[in-house]
Each structure stands twice: as C-alpha cells, then as structure tokens.
Design an enzyme around this catalytic site. Structure first.
Site, PDB file in Angstrom:
ATOM      1  N   ASP A   7      -3.260   4.593  -1.086  1.00  0.00           N
ATOM      2  CA  ASP A   7      -3.083   3.438  -1.075  1.00  0.00           C
ATOM      3  C   ASP A   7      -4.697   2.958  -0.570  1.00  0.00           C
ATOM      4  O   ASP A   7      -4.105   3.173   0.329  1.00  0.00           O
ATOM      5  CB  ASP A   7      -1.929   2.713  -0.784  1.00  0.00           C
ATOM      6  CG  ASP A   7      -1.906   1.388  -1.911  1.00  0.00           C
ATOM      7  OD1 ASP A   7      -2.653   1.219  -2.355  1.00  0.00           O
ATOM      8  OD2 ASP A   7      -0.489   0.792  -1.909  1.00  0.00           O
ATOM      9  N   GLU A  22      -3.799   2.729  -6.480  1.00  0.00           N
ATOM     10  CA  GLU A  22      -3.744   3.496  -5.594  1.00  0.00           C
ATOM     11  C   GLU A  22      -3.167   4.236  -7.166  1.00  0.00           C
ATOM     12  O   GLU A  22      -2.943   3.984  -7.781  1.00  0.00           O
ATOM     13  CB  GLU A  22      -2.244   2.748  -5.331  1.00  0.00           C
ATOM     14  CG  GLU A  22      -1.479   2.148  -6.408  1.00  0.00           C
ATOM     15  CD  GLU A  22      -0.131   1.743  -6.372  1.00  0.00           C
ATOM     16  OE1 GLU A  22       0.704   2.342  -5.466  1.00  0.00           O
ATOM     17  OE2 GLU A  22      -0.120   0.399  -6.345  1.00  0.00           O
TER      18      GLU A  22
END
Length: 347
Positions: free
Chosen positions: A10, A102
């Site tokens: 992420d 992400e």
C-alpha cells in the site's frame, strides 16, 4: 491456491507522495493535495498536525496554518498508479488490486522469511524506480496482511505471525476489521458485541439475520481463522478511468468540455501504454449543486484507444448532459481487451 504468507502492499499518502516527487524540499513540511476545496491526501507531517483527508481546506488551515496546499495532479497520479500496478505484477505471480495504490500479492513464498524478502524488494523498487514509499504487510490471510500493512505505516514492513494472529482474532475491535461496514458494526454493537470474540456469544442465525448471509459467513470465518487467503489475479484491466474537477485550487477553472478533453487524452494514453483497446465509454458528471451524478454511455463497433474517436463520443454525450454547471466529471473506458486479441480477430 496460496500455500504461504501473502503480501499487502500500500503506497503511503499516495497523492501527496506523487506530488512530493518533484518537490523533495517540501518532504519534511506539512503538505496536502487538494481536489477543488477538499483535502484529498495529506503527508505524514501534515497528519501529525491533525490534517485529514476529506475535510475542507479552510478547516485544514485552521488546524495547521503552515499547511502547504497543492492542486491534485490527476494525470500524474493516474500514471503513477498504473506504474505501481505494473511493478507489483513484475514482483508477484498473482496480483489482486484493491485501488490504484494498493494490492494483495502472491509472491509464491513458502515461509515468512521468503515473504519478507519479497516485500523488501517491492519496497526497494517502488522507492528506487517510482520514488514512492510503499508499506508492506505480511500475513497468512488477506485480512492479516491488510492489518499488517496498516501497522507498517508509514514506509515500513510488518509481519503478523501466528501468535499475533491468534491475539487479533480474539481481541480485534469490529471497527478495525477490513471490509466490515459501519452499519454492520452498529447493529452488532447494539447487542453489546464490539470485538471479534463477542461473535462467540451470538447464535449464527441471529448473526445472519442482523448482517446477511454473506457477511455472517465472513465474520465467522474471520473468527475461526478460515477467512480468505487466495489472491485472485486480474489479468488485465476491464476499465480505466480519468477524472477531475472543473475548479481547482489556485488554478484557472476549466469548462466541462476542456476537462473532458483532458480526461479522454489521459485515459487513452494509459490504455495505449497498457496495450488495451475499448469498445465502450462511460461519462459520469457531478453537478455543482451536489445533486446526484449522471451517467451517460457510448460505444464503438471496433475497439479503439484513439483519443480522437473517444473525444467525439464524449462531446456528443456532453451535449446530452444536464446543462447545469458541473463540479467535475469522470471518463471511463469500458470493455477493455488486449490489442493482440483484437488483431487476431480482425485478421
């Protein structure tokens, strides 16, 4: 099926990180990226001063008067998201994106050590090639990998091993469980259930009646440790979008036609770079009075990524749109297919 630990990668404060690539002198200062009058992303120095995404710029400036505001560079952000996804795919045998910044990664790890090594490589490459900090979580299931990446922020790597996993499955607050909505949490809290362990005290039929069958099954699986641990790869994007606001922060306003033309140019360039062609397009307009968005659709008989072709379609759709002022719009290419597939069909 995955046999070892998964990764959740992420990007940290993604919009702000993209902006700071060309402004390294601002990295230690509080910086926020603005979409019209709303904070879209704040870097960690700004967050430490109480600035959060989703608030009005005026509120953010009251919270942090020294805050530096930058208009969101939509094109650069979208291209950085594409590059990040390409990097993930280069580092893993299967990638399941969650958003533009992400994804879950199956790196074929057979042990935590192998997963950690792969996570370090993802982080190294993202920093070296894209100049974007990426936090990585390692866990046995998607939920555990997601929780691990949260714990890794900012710009770190975190592992949730068996011992910590058992603790979380017993004591994790429901509000911290990824994918469980606020309404579900409120319904369970009305019965005094605030954490995962509280699910042991409620009959399954009651849980299903409160949350629905799918969510009840998911919550039981999370409590028992049998939740989703499979990375489901997306071989190629089925849609690509580009969006923007007519009004910016300290920049000239754009007309809907100007904004639409820029969005078409950007999304077609991204499709061409990815080797994809589209046979459909969706134009989503956001009225200035905060009314409901309007969705208009167009299509082409032969898949294409030509900005000239899709610009003509968007102009036609805009002519049919509500004439009231627009706050922004989104252009989405749909029914994307690889260019070689189309060529094989034609020839």
């Amino acid at each position: 099926m995955n046999r070892g630990p998964l990764l959740h990668a992420d990007a940290d404060a993604f919009f702000a990180s993209v902006v700071l690539r060309s402004r390294p002198q601002l990295a230690a200062l509080p910086v926020a990226v603005v979409a019209h009058v709303i904070i879209a992303s704040a870097n960690y120095p700004a967050r430490a001063r109480g600035v959060r995404s989703g608030v009005l710029t005026q509120e953010a400036l009251l919270q942090c008067p020294e805050l530096i505001l930058v208009d969101v560079p939509r094109g650069e952000v979208e291209e950085a998201g594409d590059a990040l996804l390409d990097l993930f795919r280069d580092c893993a045998r299967a990638v399941e994106p969650g958003s533009m910044e992400e994804a879950f990664l199956d790196v074929g790890a057979r042990s935590t050590e192998e997963a950690v090594a792969a996570g370090r490589e993802v982080r190294r490459r993202a920093a070296a090639e894209l100049r974007i900090p990426v936090s990585v979580g390692v866990g046995r299931t998607k939920l555990m990998a997601k929780l691990a990446s949260r714990a890794a922020k900012p710009d770190g790597l975190h592992v949730i091993g068996p011992g910590r996993e058992a603790e979380l499955r017993a004591g994790l607050p429901l509000r911290d469980v990824w994918g469980v909505g606020a309404r579900t949490v409120e319904r369970l809290e009305s019965l005094g259930i605030t954490g995962l362990s509280g699910l042991d005290d409620i009959p399954y039929d009651t849980l299903r009646r409160l949350c629905g069958t799918a969510m009840a099954r998911r919550l039981r699986a999370i409590r028992e440790g049998s939740d989703d641990a499979v990375v489901r790869p997306v071989e190629h994007r089925s849609t690509l979008s580009s969006e923007g606001s007519t009004k910016g922060y300290e920049r000239p306003d754009w007309t809907p036609a100007e904004l639409a033309a820029m969005c078409v140019e950007r999304v077609c360039r991204r499709a061409e770079r990815a080797g994809l062609l589209a046979s459909g397009l969706t134009l989503t307009t956001r009225p200035d009075d905060e009314g409901p968005a309007r969705v208009l659709k167009g299509k082409q008989p032969v898949p294409t990524a030509s900005p000239q072709v899709w610009s003509a379609v968007v102009r036609s759709l805009l002519a049919r749109a509500d004439p009231s002022p627009l706050a922004g719009l989104r252009v989405t290419l749909t029914a994307l297919v690889p260019v070689d597939r189309v060529q094989n069909t034609l020839f």
